[in-house]
Design an enzyme around this catalytic site. Sequence first.
Site, PDB file in Angstrom:
ATOM      1  N   GLY A  12       8.708  -4.198   2.540  1.00 33.67           N
ATOM      2  CA  GLY A  12       8.348  -3.954   2.858  1.00 33.67           C
ATOM      3  C   GLY A  12       6.822  -4.178   3.406  1.00 33.67           C
ATOM      4  O   GLY A  12       6.117  -4.748   2.385  1.00 33.67           O
ATOM      5  N   ARG A  74      14.380  -7.813   3.045  1.00 34.32           N
ATOM      6  CA  ARG A  74      15.060  -7.179   1.669  1.00 34.32           C
ATOM      7  C   ARG A  74      15.432  -8.369   0.996  1.00 34.32           C
ATOM      8  O   ARG A  74      16.610  -8.021   0.163  1.00 34.32           O
ATOM      9  CB  ARG A  74      14.877  -5.981   2.154  1.00 34.32           C
ATOM     10  CG  ARG A  74      14.007  -5.158   2.491  1.00 34.32           C
ATOM     11  CD  ARG A  74      14.075  -3.682   2.614  1.00 34.32           C
ATOM     12  NE  ARG A  74      13.203  -2.666   3.122  1.00 34.32           N
ATOM     13  CZ  ARG A  74      12.209  -2.408   2.257  1.00 34.32           C
ATOM     14  NH1 ARG A  74      11.854  -2.698   1.857  1.00 34.32           N
ATOM     15  NH2 ARG A  74      11.579  -1.789   2.847  1.00 34.32           N
ATOM     16  N   THR A 133       2.915  -2.572  -2.806  1.00 33.30           N
ATOM     17  CA  THR A 133       3.873  -1.261  -1.947  1.00 33.30           C
ATOM     18  C   THR A 133       2.883  -0.371  -2.559  1.00 33.30           C
ATOM     19  O   THR A 133       2.254   0.251  -3.187  1.00 33.30           O
ATOM     20  CB  THR A 133       4.695  -0.959  -3.502  1.00 33.30           C
ATOM     21  OG1 THR A 133       5.765  -0.445  -2.912  1.00 33.30           O
ATOM     22  CG2 THR A 133       4.872  -0.726  -5.073  1.00 33.30           C
ATOM     23  N   ASP A 135       4.179   2.645  -2.050  1.00 34.87           N
ATOM     24  CA  ASP A 135       3.849   3.806  -2.986  1.00 34.87           C
ATOM     25  C   ASP A 135       3.683   3.159  -4.263  1.00 34.87           C
ATOM     26  O   ASP A 135       3.588   5.068  -5.063  1.00 34.87           O
ATOM     27  CB  ASP A 135       6.089   3.305  -2.970  1.00 34.87           C
ATOM     28  CG  ASP A 135       6.486   3.564  -2.028  1.00 34.87           C
ATOM     29  OD1 ASP A 135       6.251   3.948  -0.533  1.00 34.87           O
ATOM     30  OD2 ASP A 135       7.564   2.349  -1.905  1.00 34.87           O
ATOM     31  N   MET A 177       5.838   9.215   2.930  1.00 30.66           N
ATOM     32  CA  MET A 177       6.744   7.550   1.962  1.00 30.66           C
ATOM     33  C   MET A 177       6.436   8.106   0.053  1.00 30.66           C
ATOM     34  O   MET A 177       5.650   8.450  -0.176  1.00 30.66           O
ATOM     35  CB  MET A 177       6.510   6.892   2.767  1.00 30.66           C
ATOM     36  CG  MET A 177       6.683   6.311   4.092  1.00 30.66           C
ATOM     37  SD  MET A 177       6.700   4.795   4.911  1.00 30.66           S
ATOM     38  CE  MET A 177       8.440   4.316   4.072  1.00 30.66           C
TER      39      MET A 177
END
Length: 373
Positions: A12, A74, A133, A135, A177
Amino acid sequence: MTINVGVLTAGGDTPGLNAALRGLGKSAEYRYDLQLVGFYDGFRGLLQDRCILLDESALSGILTLGGTILGTSRDKPRKMIVGGKYQDMRDAMVETYNKHHLDVLVCMGGGGTQKNAFSLMEKGLNVLTLPKTIDNDIANTDVTLGFDTALGIATDAIDRLHSTAHSHHRIIIVEVMGHNAGWLALGAGVAGGADVILIPEIPFDPDKIAQAIMERSRSGKHFSIVAVSEGAMSIHDHKHENELKEEITLAENKKEKAKAKEALEAFYTGQSGKTMRLAQELESLTGLEARVTILGYVQRGGTPSARDRLLGSQLGGAAAALISEGVNGAMVAVKGQEMKPVPLKSVVNKLRTVPTDHIWVDTARRVGTCLGD
């Protein structure tokens, strides 16, 4: 002697990638004798040999830009769709690497990219990776590129939703997210003053959430903000997931294992829309209106924060220094105030989740935030 370096961004897109590319390129130009070739669209560009010379003109003016000038995808080197079917294309990528007489390949990406880069290492390529990321879930690094920007965006969204929640006496549920790590929801929830924060690491009980909301209502606070990570699960769902995983482990033959895996996949498919179901459940339990806002990809778009620009520049510069020293087979990790190489093998197939005794969790509990348990 000039060192030839290939560079790609995969997975991403994330704010700060261009800062990292610039940090690597500028350091190569002014400090080290490196020549950079950038491959478009991640590992797909490496396969197809679509590239650009990352010289001063290519890197000029990109520090503040979101996304990545190289594009991304990806695609997985070991399992890439070519000719309508999945194929292992690593040997073809090795050919591209050798064609450009590369000494090292720099891969900027998240957990999947770290794993894909490691698979190219297994084919004999010299690889160095950078952790990015939103995340913040890559193992063996204190923080990842892009997390700070996403944290700011999610916090701002929660800030803005306070006024409409207050005006309409509603429960506002904000889905953040983060996949299976709760860093983003937890950080934004604490910073944004969410009343309830739900993360994957702490399975929640809807009755406990409803109880916390009703206590607020009885004290005269007729609205509540619920920040929920996309990977958060109820206690019931978490138990069912573990049961399905145990069935896979205990399966005695391939047929039973395949059936158990199919059941687990069906379970994960059924998790789609769970935030909407949580809203309906809380409406039923509390009698209050609930509305859902799913932030989605807006969290990883736009201009990178000052901190991510700084981090990207540091990571890129550190990568250039390590390459000049002949370091490879590693990820450039953030360790305190330093950028240090850690073995790539220590990163792949690992997930950095929120410890349940983390200071952010403790902080949330201290200020009366409900974590659903």
